[in-house]
Structures are given as C-alpha cells and as structure tokens.
Write a protein that holds these residues in place. Structure first.
Motif, PDB file in Angstrom:
ATOM      1  N   VAL A  28       0.822  -1.084   0.244  1.00 22.70           N
ATOM      2  CA  VAL A  28       0.091  -0.073  -0.020  1.00 22.70           C
ATOM      3  C   VAL A  28       1.004   1.398  -0.114  1.00 22.70           C
ATOM      4  CG1 VAL A  28      -1.729   1.214   1.452  1.00 22.70           C
ATOM      5  CG2 VAL A  28      -1.777  -1.117   1.324  1.00 22.70           C
ATOM      6  N   ILE A  29       0.676   2.145  -0.680  1.00 23.94           N
ATOM      7  CA  ILE A  29       1.313   3.480  -0.791  1.00 23.94           C
ATOM      8  C   ILE A  29       0.552   4.621  -0.632  1.00 23.94           C
ATOM      9  CG2 ILE A  29       2.517   4.739  -2.862  1.00 23.94           C
ATOM     10  CD1 ILE A  29       3.374   2.409  -4.123  1.00 23.94           C
ATOM     11  N   VAL A  30       1.118   5.491   0.090  1.00 23.46           N
ATOM     12  CA  VAL A  30       0.504   6.779   0.384  1.00 23.46           C
ATOM     13  C   VAL A  30       1.434   7.899   0.017  1.00 23.46           C
ATOM     14  CG1 VAL A  30      -0.570   8.379   2.278  1.00 23.46           C
ATOM     15  CG2 VAL A  30      -1.080   6.029   2.215  1.00 23.46           C
ATOM     16  N   ARG A  31       1.089   8.971  -0.566  1.00 23.29           N
ATOM     17  CA  ARG A  31       2.101  10.121  -0.700  1.00 23.29           C
ATOM     18  C   ARG A  31       1.397  11.292  -0.280  1.00 23.29           C
ATOM     19  NH1 ARG A  31       2.471   7.347  -6.070  1.00 23.29           N
ATOM     20  NH2 ARG A  31       4.359   6.162  -6.028  1.00 23.29           N
ATOM     21  N   VAL A  32       2.672  12.286   0.303  1.00 23.86           N
ATOM     22  CA  VAL A  32       2.123  13.434   0.952  1.00 23.86           C
ATOM     23  C   VAL A  32       3.039  14.653   0.640  1.00 23.86           C
ATOM     24  CG1 VAL A  32       1.742  14.512   3.159  1.00 23.86           C
ATOM     25  CG2 VAL A  32       0.996  12.036   2.944  1.00 23.86           C
ATOM     26  N   LEU A  33       2.585  15.901   0.586  1.00 26.23           N
ATOM     27  CA  LEU A  33       3.316  16.819   0.167  1.00 26.23           C
ATOM     28  C   LEU A  33       3.718  17.983   1.163  1.00 26.23           C
ATOM     29  CD1 LEU A  33       1.617  18.344  -3.006  1.00 26.23           C
ATOM     30  CD2 LEU A  33       3.253  16.547  -3.034  1.00 26.23           C
ATOM     31  N   ASP A  34       4.850  18.436   1.188  1.00 31.53           N
ATOM     32  CA  ASP A  34       4.901  19.425   2.414  1.00 31.53           C
ATOM     33  C   ASP A  34       4.338  20.649   2.186  1.00 31.53           C
ATOM     34  OD1 ASP A  34       6.628  20.296   0.409  1.00 31.53           O
ATOM     35  OD2 ASP A  34       8.417  20.544   1.530  1.00 31.53           O
ATOM     36  N   TYR A  35       3.751  20.827   1.023  1.00 33.34           N
ATOM     37  CA  TYR A  35       2.664  22.067   0.681  1.00 33.34           C
ATOM     38  C   TYR A  35       1.619  21.714   0.964  1.00 33.34           C
ATOM     39  CZ  TYR A  35       0.248  25.662  -2.004  1.00 33.34           C
ATOM     40  OH  TYR A  35      -0.609  26.707  -2.349  1.00 33.34           O
ATOM     41  N   GLY A  36       0.996  22.369   2.047  1.00 34.79           N
ATOM     42  CA  GLY A  36      -0.676  22.023   2.420  1.00 34.79           C
ATOM     43  C   GLY A  36      -0.942  20.745   3.251  1.00 34.79           C
ATOM     44  N   GLY A  37       0.364  19.862   3.320  1.00 32.83           N
ATOM     45  CA  GLY A  37       0.163  18.497   3.804  1.00 32.83           C
ATOM     46  C   GLY A  37      -0.659  17.720   3.054  1.00 32.83           C
ATOM     47  N   ILE A  38      -0.631  18.065   1.692  1.00 36.38           N
ATOM     48  CA  ILE A  38      -1.650  17.173   0.733  1.00 36.38           C
ATOM     49  C   ILE A  38      -1.345  15.781   0.525  1.00 36.38           C
ATOM     50  CG2 ILE A  38      -2.399  17.286  -1.394  1.00 36.38           C
ATOM     51  CD1 ILE A  38      -1.963  20.372  -1.489  1.00 36.38           C
ATOM     52  N   ILE A  39      -2.537  15.190   0.796  1.00 34.66           N
ATOM     53  CA  ILE A  39      -2.355  13.706   0.524  1.00 34.66           C
ATOM     54  C   ILE A  39      -2.639  13.532  -1.115  1.00 34.66           C
ATOM     55  CG2 ILE A  39      -3.169  11.415   0.687  1.00 34.66           C
ATOM     56  CD1 ILE A  39      -4.245  12.268   3.310  1.00 34.66           C
ATOM     57  N   THR A  40      -1.657  13.080  -1.897  1.00 34.35           N
ATOM     58  CA  THR A  40      -1.738  13.188  -3.551  1.00 34.35           C
ATOM     59  C   THR A  40      -2.148  11.777  -3.837  1.00 34.35           C
ATOM     60  OG1 THR A  40       0.485  12.641  -3.736  1.00 34.35           O
ATOM     61  CG2 THR A  40      -0.035  14.964  -3.617  1.00 34.35           C
ATOM     62  N   ASP A  41      -1.825  10.537  -3.066  1.00 39.23           N
ATOM     63  CA  ASP A  41      -2.024   9.356  -3.739  1.00 39.23           C
ATOM     64  C   ASP A  41      -2.418   8.184  -2.234  1.00 39.23           C
ATOM     65  OD1 ASP A  41      -0.957   9.496  -6.688  1.00 39.23           O
ATOM     66  OD2 ASP A  41       0.324  10.401  -5.350  1.00 39.23           O
ATOM     67  N   ILE A  42      -3.400   7.728  -2.658  1.00 39.39           N
ATOM     68  CA  ILE A  42      -3.586   6.344  -1.744  1.00 39.39           C
ATOM     69  C   ILE A  42      -3.875   5.052  -2.600  1.00 39.39           C
ATOM     70  CG2 ILE A  42      -4.993   5.512  -0.036  1.00 39.39           C
ATOM     71  CD1 ILE A  42      -5.736   8.191   1.052  1.00 39.39           C
ATOM     72  N   ILE A  43      -2.955   4.356  -2.618  1.00 40.16           N
ATOM     73  CA  ILE A  43      -3.077   3.130  -3.574  1.00 40.16           C
ATOM     74  C   ILE A  43      -3.270   1.915  -2.683  1.00 40.16           C
ATOM     75  CG2 ILE A  43      -1.719   1.993  -5.298  1.00 40.16           C
ATOM     76  CD1 ILE A  43      -0.202   4.669  -5.975  1.00 40.16           C
ATOM     77  N   VAL A  44      -4.308   1.073  -3.034  1.00 41.98           N
ATOM     78  CA  VAL A  44      -4.728   0.092  -2.136  1.00 41.98           C
ATOM     79  C   VAL A  44      -5.221  -1.126  -3.091  1.00 41.98           C
ATOM     80  CG1 VAL A  44      -5.288   1.124   0.042  1.00 41.98           C
ATOM     81  CG2 VAL A  44      -6.949   0.900  -1.731  1.00 41.98           C
ATOM     82  N   PRO A  45      -5.120  -2.374  -2.888  1.00 43.81           N
ATOM     83  CA  PRO A  45      -5.603  -3.473  -3.795  1.00 43.81           C
ATOM     84  C   PRO A  45      -7.121  -3.672  -3.683  1.00 43.81           C
ATOM     85  CG  PRO A  45      -4.574  -4.370  -1.621  1.00 43.81           C
ATOM     86  CD  PRO A  45      -4.701  -2.643  -1.321  1.00 43.81           C
ATOM     87  N   ASP A  46      -7.305  -4.227  -4.649  1.00 47.08           N
ATOM     88  CA  ASP A  46      -9.022  -4.914  -4.539  1.00 47.08           C
ATOM     89  C   ASP A  46      -8.983  -6.243  -4.137  1.00 47.08           C
ATOM     90  OD1 ASP A  46      -8.226  -6.305  -6.935  1.00 47.08           O
ATOM     91  OD2 ASP A  46      -9.641  -5.028  -8.451  1.00 47.08           O
ATOM     92  N   LYS A  50      -5.494  -6.258  -7.481  1.00 46.25           N
ATOM     93  CA  LYS A  50      -5.005  -5.126  -8.579  1.00 46.25           C
ATOM     94  C   LYS A  50      -4.956  -3.604  -7.652  1.00 46.25           C
ATOM     95  CE  LYS A  50      -6.951  -2.290 -12.205  1.00 46.25           C
ATOM     96  NZ  LYS A  50      -8.059  -2.120 -13.346  1.00 46.25           N
ATOM     97  N   MET A  51      -4.165  -2.908  -7.912  1.00 44.66           N
ATOM     98  CA  MET A  51      -3.821  -1.961  -7.141  1.00 44.66           C
ATOM     99  C   MET A  51      -4.282  -0.559  -7.787  1.00 44.66           C
ATOM    100  SD  MET A  51      -1.877  -3.177  -4.609  1.00 44.66           S
ATOM    101  CE  MET A  51      -1.274  -1.579  -3.563  1.00 44.66           C
ATOM    102  N   GLU A  52      -4.943   0.172  -7.013  1.00 50.10           N
ATOM    103  CA  GLU A  52      -5.739   1.476  -7.483  1.00 50.10           C
ATOM    104  C   GLU A  52      -5.631   2.485  -6.742  1.00 50.10           C
ATOM    105  OE1 GLU A  52      -6.948   2.924 -10.892  1.00 50.10           O
ATOM    106  OE2 GLU A  52      -7.484   0.843 -10.732  1.00 50.10           O
ATOM    107  N   ASP A  53      -5.390   3.483  -7.124  1.00 48.36           N
ATOM    108  CA  ASP A  53      -5.358   5.054  -6.347  1.00 48.36           C
ATOM    109  C   ASP A  53      -6.599   5.435  -6.162  1.00 48.36           C
ATOM    110  OD1 ASP A  53      -4.670   7.497  -5.290  1.00 48.36           O
ATOM    111  OD2 ASP A  53      -3.460   8.219  -7.042  1.00 48.36           O
TER     112      ASP A  53
END
Length: 342
Positions: A28-46, A50-53
């Motif tokens: 599982v992948i999560v991505r976060v920015l130091d601008y706004g603390g923004i979560i850009t991606d949450i990639i999880v399986p079905d 199959k992995m999907e954002d």
C-alpha cells in the motif's frame, strides 16, 4: 519501508515542493506533500490484488493551486463560519468571505496553501506550521504539528497537536476525496455508506447549521445501517446530496465514525476519530475537474469524511467548544483504514 522523497515541482512563485512516499509491507502506498500537507495518492488493492489509487487529486502543483482543497490539511478553522464574523472575549473579528456570505476552510490563504516544516522519523512524517498572530485575522500564534503514519494494517493515521498564544477558534481536518472504485472510476453510486451517528445538523440556505441538533431517525440522513449511495443521494432534501455534519460521541475517545464499502472491487474504508463530528460530503460541486492522468472528476465523483468540530461552532454556544486558549493543548487523532471484503 522507510519514507522516500522526491520533487513534486514548484509553486507559482518558484518554491520547491517535496513529496513523501510511504509504503507498507502490503505494498500500500500513500504520498504526501510538504505544501498544504496534501495527500496526493492512496494506492490500495482490490479483492483480486489489483492496485488502484482511490484518492482524487492532481498530477502537478498547478492543479493543487486551484483552491479545491483536495487532500489538504485545513485550518485555522475548517468548514464554514457564518457571515465571516465571530466574537471572542468581547472582541469582534471579520474574516475573508469565500463561500457565498461565509468564510470557508481558513479564508483566503488557509493552511492548505502553506508550506509545512517536514521531518521524517522512521515511518512517520511530521509536518509543522506556525500560524502568526493575526493571520487571516485570527487572534493568537498557533503552532500545529500533524503526524502522518501508514501502518502495516493499512491504516493511515493523522495525529494533530496544537497550542496558541491567545484564545482563538480552531478546527482542523484533512479534506481527502475518496472513490474506492479508483479515483477515475466515475460516480460513487455503487458505494455503501454507514455513519455511526444518531444526530445531524440541519442547514439553512447558506449551508450554516440552524442550531438544531436533529435525530437522524426517520430522515434521509439515517445512515446507521449501510446505504447504497445511488439509492439515497437523490432523496436528500435540497437536491445536492450530502454536505452535512454528523454528530458523533463526545467522549473524546477514538472510535469508528464511518465505514464505506465498494462491493464491485471488494474495497472498504473505515474512518476512526476522536472528533465530535464528521462532515460527509458527496462532491456535488465537482464540475468536470481535470485530475490525475487526465481523469475527469464530476458531480458525485468522490466522497469526503472530514473529522472535525461542528461547523460554525464559534457562533453556536450550544455546540462543543472550539476555542483553544493559551496554556491548553489541542489533540486530535483521525485514521482511514483500508481493507478487502471476500
């Protein structure tokens, strides 16, 4: 796995934005920015692996500069303040109005549009922002630290700690938009939602709570048992789906606020929080927004579960207190946990 970093480009004024990538043992992948603390991606399986954002967002900073709050940390006060006005300890304050007659999500330049001081500690990302006294015309210098953590149980934990040098209203949340079919999969009609709330806040014509705390029983807001969104959205009075605060327990303990299932993929998500409310928003105002990889995000194309204090609490004495005073410490823990049904 350790958190990795890369560049997410630059802001319009040329400042470099760093992206932080979490990955657990389940890939599982999560991505976060130091601008706004923004979560850009949450990639999880079905259920088939199959992995999907499942997190709506943008490919670059130009998209996030558009002011739609996607994935961002919200402050100093999330949600709406009626008329952009409030009084505290005998002093009146006027705020920037950016939502009809109201101030929304911190004003003209809220926490979602600020750089945060980032520090990595193992599998945790600590983001710190110091909001100066008078910023957006709020009193007091507020220091907020937010820690993101992805566990091997596929739980994204967001922990907030804040102090202030003067009495000030605060209401912090994250504004991620989810679609468990995948960010580009269209309407959320096939999602099943359950919210563990016996009461909700009715709204006036400007989306401000009327002050009434109404039972959900025998109303379209009764989501205590799973409800297919496609069967309910069109029934909500006002014709705009859900954009309402659901009142949770006032215990302050972390507990299950909501669960959303997506039967076609088998994915589910749970929201646990210590907050007294959760704003359930079904993205009525998404109007053909161009998102990641050219995906078109349209009306009812995502949902938000924004754990927070009640909207307009600073103007509603009967609502739970939202004022943080000098010498006090604000704490909140909210998490989003992902899984697969058989």
């Amino acid at each position: 796995m350790p958190i990795s970093t890369d560049s997410f480009g630059k802001t319009a004024d040329g400042k470099e934005v760093t992206r932080y990538t979490f990955q657990n043992k389940n890939n599982v992948i999560v991505r976060v920015l130091d601008y706004g603390g923004i979560i850009t991606d949450i990639i999880v399986p079905d259920r088939d692996g199959k992995m999907e954002d499942v997190n709506l967002g943008f490919d670059d900073m130009e998209g996030y500069a558009g002011g739609r709050f996607m994935g961002a940390l919200i402050g100093r006060v999330a949600n709406r303040i009626a008329g952009g006005q409030f009084s505290l300890d005998g002093t009146s304050y006027s705020l920037f109005v950016n939502n009809g007659p109201n101030s929304l999500h911190g004003g003209k330049r809220g926490f979602d549009k600020r750089f945060w001081e980032a520090k990595v500690d193992g599998n945790r990302l600590s983001l710190k922002y110091i909001s100066p006294d008078g910023e957006e015309n709020y009193p007091g210098e507020v220091t907020l630290t937010v820690i993101y953590e992805l566990t091997d149980e596929n739980e994204l934990i967001i922990d907030y700690t804040a102090t202030s040098t003067k009495a000030t209203p605060v209401n912090f949340t994250n504004h991620a938009y989810f679609n468990l079919g995948g960010h580009a999969s269209g309407k959320i009609d096939d999602h099943r939602v359950q919210i563990n709330a016996e009461h909700f806040l009715p709204l006036d014509d400007n989306s401000i709570p009327t002050g009434e705390i109404r039972k959900v029983e025998a109303t379209e807001w009764d989501l205590r048992s799973p409800v297919r969104l496609g069967d309910r959205l069109g029934q909500v009075p006002g014709g705009k789906g859900f954009d309402h605060n659901f009142n949770l327990s006032l215990s302050g303990e972390k507990r299950l606020a909501a669960r959303v299932e997506h039967p076609p993929s088998g994915r589910w998500m749970e929201c646990h929080t210590t907050e007294p409310g959760v704003q359930f928003y079904t993205s009525f105002y998404l109007q053909d927004v161009v998102g990641k990889a050219g995906a078109i995000y349209s009306q009812y194309g995502g949902f938000c579960l924004e754990a927070q204090h009640y909207p307009d609490s600073i103007n509603q004495p009967s609502f739970p207190n939202c004022v943080l005073r000098d010498g006090e410490t604000y704490r909140q823990t909210t998490s989003y946990k992902f899984g697969i049904s058989s």
